[in-house]
Motif scaffolding. Sequence first.
Motif, short mmCIF file in Angstrom:
data_model
loop_
_atom_site.label_atom_id
_atom_site.label_comp_id
_atom_site.label_asym_id
_atom_site.label_seq_id
_atom_site.Cartn_x
_atom_site.Cartn_y
_atom_site.Cartn_z
N TYR A 636 87.68 27.04 19.64
CA TYR A 636 88.32 28.27 20.12
C TYR A 636 89.75 27.93 20.53
N GLN A 637 90.70 28.75 20.04
CA GLN A 637 92.09 28.49 20.44
C GLN A 637 92.51 29.60 21.42
N PRO A 638 93.02 29.21 22.56
CA PRO A 638 93.40 30.21 23.57
C PRO A 638 94.53 31.13 23.10
N ASP A 795 102.85 36.56 11.66
CA ASP A 795 102.49 35.34 10.93
C ASP A 795 103.33 34.16 11.40
N GLN A 796 102.67 33.01 11.37
CA GLN A 796 103.31 31.75 11.81
C GLN A 796 104.65 31.51 11.15
N SER A 797 104.76 31.90 9.84
CA SER A 797 105.98 31.58 9.08
C SER A 797 107.22 32.21 9.72
N VAL A 831 102.95 29.39 17.89
CA VAL A 831 104.06 29.08 18.80
C VAL A 831 103.93 27.62 19.22
N GLU A 832 104.98 26.89 18.95
CA GLU A 832 104.90 25.44 19.20
C GLU A 832 105.94 24.98 20.24
N THR A 833 106.97 25.77 20.38
CA THR A 833 108.04 25.29 21.29
C THR A 833 108.33 26.32 22.38
N GLY A 850 99.24 29.22 20.11
CA GLY A 850 99.88 28.10 19.44
C GLY A 850 99.66 26.82 20.19
N TYR A 851 100.08 25.78 19.49
CA TYR A 851 99.88 24.45 20.06
C TYR A 851 100.62 24.30 21.41
N LEU A 852 101.67 25.16 21.58
CA LEU A 852 102.43 25.09 22.83
C LEU A 852 101.51 25.32 24.03
N1 LIG Z 1 101.04 24.75 12.44
C1 LIG Z 1 100.45 25.28 13.52
N2 LIG Z 1 99.20 25.77 13.30
C2 LIG Z 1 98.64 26.35 14.42
C3 LIG Z 1 99.25 26.44 15.66
N3 LIG Z 1 98.42 27.08 16.49
C4 LIG Z 1 97.30 27.36 15.76
N4 LIG Z 1 97.45 26.88 14.51
C5 LIG Z 1 96.53 27.01 13.33
O1 LIG Z 1 96.75 28.23 12.76
C6 LIG Z 1 95.54 28.77 12.19
C7 LIG Z 1 95.33 30.13 12.74
O2 LIG Z 1 94.34 30.73 12.12
P1 LIG Z 1 94.44 31.79 10.98
O3 LIG Z 1 95.83 32.19 10.80
O4 LIG Z 1 93.47 32.84 11.23
O5 LIG Z 1 94.07 30.96 9.74
C8 LIG Z 1 92.76 30.47 9.59
C9 LIG Z 1 91.83 31.43 9.04
O6 LIG Z 1 92.45 32.24 8.11
C10 LIG Z 1 90.83 30.54 8.40
N5 LIG Z 1 89.66 30.40 9.28
C11 LIG Z 1 89.38 29.54 10.26
N6 LIG Z 1 88.17 29.78 10.79
C12 LIG Z 1 87.68 30.84 10.12
C13 LIG Z 1 86.46 31.59 10.20
O7 LIG Z 1 85.58 31.32 11.06
N7 LIG Z 1 86.33 32.60 9.38
C14 LIG Z 1 87.29 32.91 8.48
N8 LIG Z 1 87.08 33.92 7.63
N9 LIG Z 1 88.41 32.26 8.33
C15 LIG Z 1 88.60 31.24 9.20
O8 LIG Z 1 91.36 29.30 8.20
C16 LIG Z 1 92.72 29.36 8.59
C17 LIG Z 1 93.15 28.04 9.10
O9 LIG Z 1 92.54 27.72 10.25
P2 LIG Z 1 92.94 26.48 11.10
O10 LIG Z 1 93.11 25.31 10.20
O11 LIG Z 1 91.96 26.35 12.15
O12 LIG Z 1 94.32 26.86 11.58
C18 LIG Z 1 94.49 27.78 12.58
C19 LIG Z 1 95.12 27.06 13.72
O13 LIG Z 1 94.61 25.78 13.98
C20 LIG Z 1 100.56 25.93 15.81
O14 LIG Z 1 101.18 25.96 16.85
N10 LIG Z 1 101.15 25.35 14.73
#
Ligand SMILES: Nc1nc2c(ncn2[C@@H]2O[C@@H]3COP(=O)(O)O[C@H]4[C@@H](O)[C@H](n5cnc6c(=O)[nH]c(N)nc65)O[C@@H]4COP(=O)(O)O[C@H]3[C@H]2O)c(=O)[nH]1
Length: 875
Positions: A636-638, A795-797, A831-833, A850-852
Motif C-alpha cells: 500500500y502506498q500512502p 500522471d507521473q510524467s 512526487v519525488e522532490t 510518491g516516494y517523497l
Molecule cells: N517513479 C516513481 N514511481 C512511483 C513513485 N511513487 C509511486 N510510484 C509507482 O508508481 C506506480 C503507481 O501506480 P499506477 O500508476 O497505478 O501504476 C500501476 C498500475 O497501473 C499497475 N498495478 C499495480 N498493482 C495493480 C493492481 O493490483 N491491479 C491493477 N490492475 N494494476 C496494478 O501497475 C502499475 C505499476 O505499479 P508499481 O510498479 O507498483 O508502480 C506504482 C508505484 O510504485 C515515485 O515517486 N516515483
Amino acid sequence: MKFQKPVSRESAEWLAFAAVVLLGCALSVFAVLSERNFILKNEHNRLEAQARIVDENLRRQLAGVRSALDSIRKAHLENSPGATGLSIQALRNAMPGVRALALLDKNGHILQSSDEMQDSHLDDADFLRSISKMRDAGTVYVSRPYENTPGTSNIKLSMKVESPPGDTPGVATAILNPAYFDVVMQSVIYAPDMWSSISQRDGFVVLFVPPSLRPGAAIPGLSVVPDDSRMVVQRTIDATQANLDKELVVAVSRSYQEISKPWIRLAIELASLWCVFVLIVGPSIWLLQVKRRSLSVLTEKRAKDAAENAERMELALAGARLGLWDQALPSGLLQVDERAASILGHVDGQPRTILNWRDEIHPDDLDNVVLAFDRHLSGETPRYEAEYRLRHVNGCWVWVQARGKIVERDRQGRPVRILGTRADISASKRHESEIQQLAFYDGLTGLPNRRLLMDRISRAVNLSHRNRQAGAIMFIDLDNFKDLNDTLGHDKGDLLLAQVAARLLEVTRKTDTVARLGGDEFVVLLEELGASDSSVSERAEQIGQNIVQRLSTPYLLSGHEVYSTPSVGVAMFGADTESIDDLMKQADLAMYEAKAAGRNALRLFSPQMQTQAAASVALERDLRGAIARNELHLHYQPIVDADRTMTGVEALVRWNHPRHGPVSPAEFIPLAEKSGLILQIGQWVMEQACEQIRLWGARPESRRLTVSVNISARQMRQPDFVGQVISVLSSSGANPFRLRFELTESMLFSDTEDVIEKMNDLKAMGVGFSLDDFGTGYSSLSYLKRLPLDQLKIDQSFIREALTHTSDATIAKAIVGLAHSLGMLVVAEGVETEAQHTFLAQSHCDSFQGYLYAPPCSAERITALLNTQGLDQVH
Ligand SMILES: Nc1nc2c(ncn2[C@@H]2O[C@@H]3COP(=O)(O)O[C@H]4[C@@H](O)[C@H](n5cnc6c(=O)[nH]c(N)nc65)O[C@@H]4COP(=O)(O)O[C@H]3[C@H]2O)c(=O)[nH]1
C-alpha cells in the motif's frame, strides 16, 4: 372437292407385280395355245402326208393288180393256157404286194396259178359265193379280209373272166401279200402311239398297224367317224375311180394325249416358272417392303432423333449462350453463326465470314491465342481453348472463351477444318475480378489482405533464396487507434485507415506490397533491398522511419484534425529465412517492442527480443499458479494531503517469484491483461483490499483511510462486476465509503454507457472513483462531467517534468483547475522532490503520492506509520 387418296408405293408395287404376273400368264397361255395349235396343225399335216403315202402305195398296188388280173383274163380268153401260166408267174414275180395270182372257175377250181398256190381247188365258201355276184367285168372285187394263217390277214382282188361262149365263167384272183402292206404301213409310223390302217368303208379292217385288230373286225375308235381321243387323217380310195366294188379307207392317227405332250410340258414349265416367279418375287417384295418399312421407321426415328438432338443442341447452345464458329485451314477463313456474331454486337441475325480473325483480338491476348491454336493444330493439346478479348462493334473489348477441335483432315493428315464454340464471359470475368478483389483485397483500403500478403511474402522469400537479395516486412500498428475510433466514431476511424493506407503507398515503391491485416494493423513488404548485410537493415530502418514520420503527421478527417502515431516492427528475411510464420512473429514482436518502448517508434527485430518474448511466456506460465502458491501479496502506498497527513493508500500488487525474486507489476500486469489472468488477480486484490479496509476500519487511527484499488478494463467489462464488488464488500464487511477504484482513461472509451451505469451503481453504495494517469490519454471533456468521479490523478510524467518543462507545469495546473471546476479533487502521483511538492501545493493540488512521502509498503507498515504519523520514517 374430293381428293383421291394417292396409291401408296407398296400398293403400286403389288399392283405392278400382279400386272406382271397376269401379263406373263396371259402371254404364257397365248404361247402355249400357239404352240398347241402349231403342234396340232403340224401333226395333222404330217399325218396327212403319211396317209397320202399309204394311199399312193395302195393305189399303185391296186392299179398293178388290176392290170395283172386283166392280163391273166386276156390270156385266158385267148385260150392259151401255157401263156396264161407263164404270164401269171411273171406277173406275180413283178408284184411284191401280191402273194399269189390265180385263175379260177366259178366253182373254185384253180385253172392256172402262180407257183405259190399248190392247191387245185379254193375252199373259200364266202369267196365262191361272191363269184356269182361279180357281174361287171371291169370291176375289181375286193373280198372280206380273212385270216389264212393265224395273225395274218389276206384279201383277194378278183375280176370276172368271161369264158368263151359256152364255157364256164371264172375269176382272175390276186391274193395280196399282207407282209408287203404291213411293211408299207409300218414305214409311215413315226411315233409309238401312231396307228395306220386300211379298211373297207363298211368298217372291215383290211390291215391295221399295230396289229391289235384282226382284219375284218370293226375298228373301234378308228372308223370313218374320228375318235375324240385321237387325231385321225383318212383318205378314201374312190371305188368308181379305181374300179373297185367297194371303197377302201386309208387312215392314220395319233393319240391326242401324246401329241399334246410338248405343249402341255411347255404349259407346265411356264406355269412352274410363274409359280416360282410368284413364290420368289412375291415374298421378296414383301420382305423388301417389310425391310423398307422398318428402314423407313428407323430413318424416321433417326431423323426425329437428329431433329431432337439438333433442337436440344440449339437449346443448349442458346441456354449456354454459345456461338458456333467454323474455320477453314490453312486459309484461316472464319465463319461464325449469328449468336457468335451477336456477342460482338452484330445483331442483324446473320452469320458472318471473317477474313482476318486475328485483327479482332486484343493485341495483349493475341500471342496466347495463337499459341493455344498452334499447339492444338500440332497435336500437342486435345482441344483448342483460350480466353481472350475481342473487339465489340462499339469499340469496347469483350471477354470471350473459345473452345474448338479439329474436325477434318486431308489425306496427309493435315488439319483442314476446325470447329468450335464461343461464349461471352465478360460477366464472369467481372465477377472473377470482383471475387478476386474480395478474396485478396481489403474492402476499406483496397490494399492486399492477409491472404494475398502471405502469398506475396512466400514468393518474396522464395525469390530471395534464389537471387540472394534480402527483404523486410514491417508490422505497423496505430497507437491508440481504438481510442480514436471510439471517440470520433467508426466512420472517422475508417477515413483514418484509408488515409494511412494512402500514405503508406506514398512512401513505398510500386514493387513493395502494402497490406492491411485488419483493424489498424498494416504490413509493408519490401523486396530486393540488396545483398544481406547490415546496410540492408539500415535501408529497411530508413524506410520504416519514413513511415513513422509520415504516419505521425496530423490527419484531417472531415474537418477534424486528428493525431495518430504508429508503432512499427521490422523483420528482415533473406536466403537463410526458413519459416514465414517465424518471420511474421518476429515482425509482430518487434512491433510490440516498439509499443512497449513508448509507441510512435520503430524497432528492428533482434534475437534478444525473442529471448525476452520467451521469458514473458515463461513468466505468464508462472503467473498462472502464483495466487494458489501464495506468491502474490499487496503493498500500500500512502496518499497524503497538503499537510502530509495520510488520508488514503493505493493498493499495489506484488509478486515474489520463487526464482526471479520480486517481479514488477509493470512487467506482469500487462501479461495478465493479455492472458485474462487479470480477472483472477483483480478479484484477489479486491478481496485483500476489502479485508484490509475491514481491519483498518476497526481501528480509530486508520478508520478514515481510503484504499484505492486499480481496476483493469477487462474487470470492469464483466457483466456481473457490480455484483462481484457487492459480494466482496458484504463477505468482507468492508465499508464501501473507504473503497476507491482507480480507472484508466482507456476503459471509458468503449461501452461508456455501461461503465457509467456500473460506476453509478457502485457510487450509490459509497464506492469512490479516481481517474488514473490523467492527461496521457484522449479524454473527452464531455465524458468527464458525466462520470461520477471523485478525483483525477495527474500522471507521473507531468509531475516529473513539471519543474523543467513549463508545458507540463501548465498541464498539471490545468488539470487541477479542470478537476476543481468539475467538483473533483486532484491527486498528484510520482512526487519525488520537495520542489515538486511545493509546486503542486501552490497549484492547489489536493493530495499527493510518491516516494517523497512513502514508497509502497506492507499493511503492517502502514498501520505503524499511522500510529506514528511519521512518514519520514518509512525511508
Ligand atoms: N517513479 C516513481 N514511481 C512511483 C513513485 N511513487 C509511486 N510510484 C509507482 O508508481 C506506480 C503507481 O501506480 P499506477 O500508476 O497505478 O501504476 C500501476 C498500475 O497501473 C499497475 N498495478 C499495480 N498493482 C495493480 C493492481 O493490483 N491491479 C491493477 N490492475 N494494476 C496494478 O501497475 C502499475 C505499476 O505499479 P508499481 O510498479 O507498483 O508502480 C506504482 C508505484 O510504485 C515515485 O515517486 N516515483
